[in-house]
Design a protein around this motif. Structure first.
Motif, PDB file in Angstrom:
ATOM      1  N   VAL A   1      -7.123   1.700  -9.197  1.00 30.24           N
ATOM      2  CA  VAL A   1      -6.519   0.547  -7.920  1.00 30.24           C
ATOM      3  C   VAL A   1      -7.161  -0.819  -8.544  1.00 30.24           C
TER       4      VAL A   1
ATOM      5  N   ALA B   1       1.104   4.011  -3.165  1.00 29.89           N
ATOM      6  CA  ALA B   1       1.140   5.139  -2.818  1.00 29.89           C
ATOM      7  C   ALA B   1       1.599   6.604  -3.540  1.00 29.89           C
TER       8      ALA B   1
ATOM      9  N   LEU C   1      -6.039   4.356  -1.309  1.00 26.92           N
ATOM     10  CA  LEU C   1      -5.849   3.780  -2.519  1.00 26.92           C
ATOM     11  C   LEU C   1      -6.354   4.815  -4.213  1.00 26.92           C
TER      12      LEU C   1
ATOM     13  N   ALA D   1       0.792  -1.709  -0.196  1.00 27.00           N
ATOM     14  CA  ALA D   1      -0.255   0.040   0.098  1.00 27.00           C
ATOM     15  C   ALA D   1       0.892   1.152   0.337  1.00 27.00           C
TER      16      ALA D   1
ATOM     17  N   GLN E   1      -7.032   1.058   3.677  1.00 29.16           N
ATOM     18  CA  GLN E   1      -6.051   1.072   2.427  1.00 29.16           C
ATOM     19  C   GLN E   1      -6.028   1.753   1.431  1.00 29.16           C
TER      20      GLN E   1
ATOM     21  N   ALA F   1       1.343   5.896  -7.433  1.00 28.42           N
ATOM     22  CA  ALA F   1       0.584   7.182  -8.370  1.00 28.42           C
ATOM     23  C   ALA F   1       0.588   8.325  -8.285  1.00 28.42           C
TER      24      ALA F   1
END
Length: 359
Positions: free
Chosen positions: A111, A70, A103, A66, A99, A73
């Motif tokens: 995602v 992030a 996201l 996670a 989480q 992303a």
């Protein structure tokens, strides 16, 4: 014979990255490479980019999917990002829902939540992760954990359930309160597996299925058959969708490809014999003496790694897609340093004529 003409990929091509740490390199180097690989994959037309949860392995820096996702992303704009996977028994379902809701808020519509039921490590590390009797729960508990996670993602525990008033945030509950405008979308759930258990469960629930062909090749066809036979249409899918992970590495010539993939084979040999370490350099791997048993393991491992020139790798991947009927191939390229891996993904993209994104 598949021939050597370049052309369209038979199925979407994606990337699985483990943030591998090479000898003489740091975890910072590995994670910077993961970012560059994701950016490169996006530019070169790959469909999705997943990272995988592993623990207590010096050569793998992807213990926190996670967190990595992030970061990815923030450095990508179009490619799908996901976990291949998060090991559900290691975490409370509510934590995973929070989480991946976060996201989804950071990268709306991009995602994927891939879930596995293995610990992603050895038994002692799994016990340290879980800090409870969960380590001793049987496989039958995975469906219960999965159902709880999906309930949190959808925010639809029934009346009277002890979790009815608990909400994963960010999540659908934000659309139900006064003034709420939160999207009700949530990441699609995938099941991952290397045997029949998750194949059957994914089919029964109508979920997409990702099979670890790269380390369980003998089970690929039986598991995919079981998935398709078990499949029941759902709100998520009206027909089976099977992705397979495959180890592949292309280089400018066959000899260089062999040098590079031998590093991953030696790292796996050390892991399987209780000596996990960093990914060795090509020179170290070439000079490492192998006994008869070790040689048998390395040769068996490399037999399932598609490697060679770009045309040879393209032909091998195309044949694998045809043989398995996979709907998507997810390529993992384990080598010592970033240059060989970046070059490999470029060569494979070129061999299939994948479009280069502009801007």
């Amino acid at each position: 014979m598949l021939g050597t003409a370049r052309g369209r990929a038979p199925v979407p091509l994606s990337v699985l990255d483990l943030a591998t740490v090479g000898s003489g390199l740091t975890a910072t180097d590995a994670l910077r490479t993961t970012v560059e690989l994701a950016r490169r994959a996006e530019r070169r037309g790959y469909h999705r980019f997943w990272v995988a949860e592993h623990h207590s392995m010096p050569g793998v820096a992807s213990s926190s999917p996670a967190v990595i996702l992030a970061h990815l992303a923030a450095h990508t704009g179009r490619i799908r990002l996901g976990s291949g996977g998060v090991m559900l028994p290691n975490h409370a379902p509510l934590v995973i829902a929070e989480q991946f809701g976060t996201l989804e808020a950071l990268a709306p519509g991009r995602v994927d939540l891939g879930l596995g039921r293995a610990p992603g490590t050895d038994g002692h590390t799994a016990a340290a992760l879980r800090r409870s009797d969960a380590l001793h729960e049987g496989a039958d508990d995975f469906p219960r954990q999965l159902a709880e996670l999906v309930r949190f993602l959808d925010d639809d525990f029934p009346d009277g359930h002890p979790y009815r008033r608990i909400h994963a945030v960010p999540g659908p509950v934000q659309a139900t309160v006064p003034g709420g405008v939160q999207s009700t979308a949530r990441p699609p759930v995938w099941l991952l597996g290397s045997s029949g258990f998750s194949a059957r469960l994914a089919g029964a629930l109508g979920l997409p299925f990702a099979f670890a062909h790269h380390f369980s090749a003998a089970n690929t066809l039986p598991a995919l058959d079981l998935y398709r036979e078990s499949f029941r249409p759902s709100a998520a899918l009206d027909r089976p969708y099977a992705l397979i992970g495959v180890s592949a590495l292309a280089a400018d010539d066959e000899r260089e490809a062999r040098r590079q993939v031998l590093t991953g084979a030696l790292a796996m040999l050390r892991l399987r014999t209780g000596r996990p370490g960093l990914i060795p350099t090509p020179d170290e791997a070439a000079a490492h003496p192998l006994g008869a048993v070790e040689r048998e393991f390395v040769d068996g491992w490399l037999a399932n790694v598609v490697h060679g020139t770009a045309d040879a790798v393209r032909d091998g991947l195309t044949a694998l897609a045809q043989r398995t009927g996979a709907d998507e191939l997810m390529i993992t390229s384990n080598a010592h340093g970033p240059e060989a891996r970046l070059r490999s993904y470029d060569l494979i993209a070129d061999a299939y004529g994948l479009p280069v994104a502009v801007g």
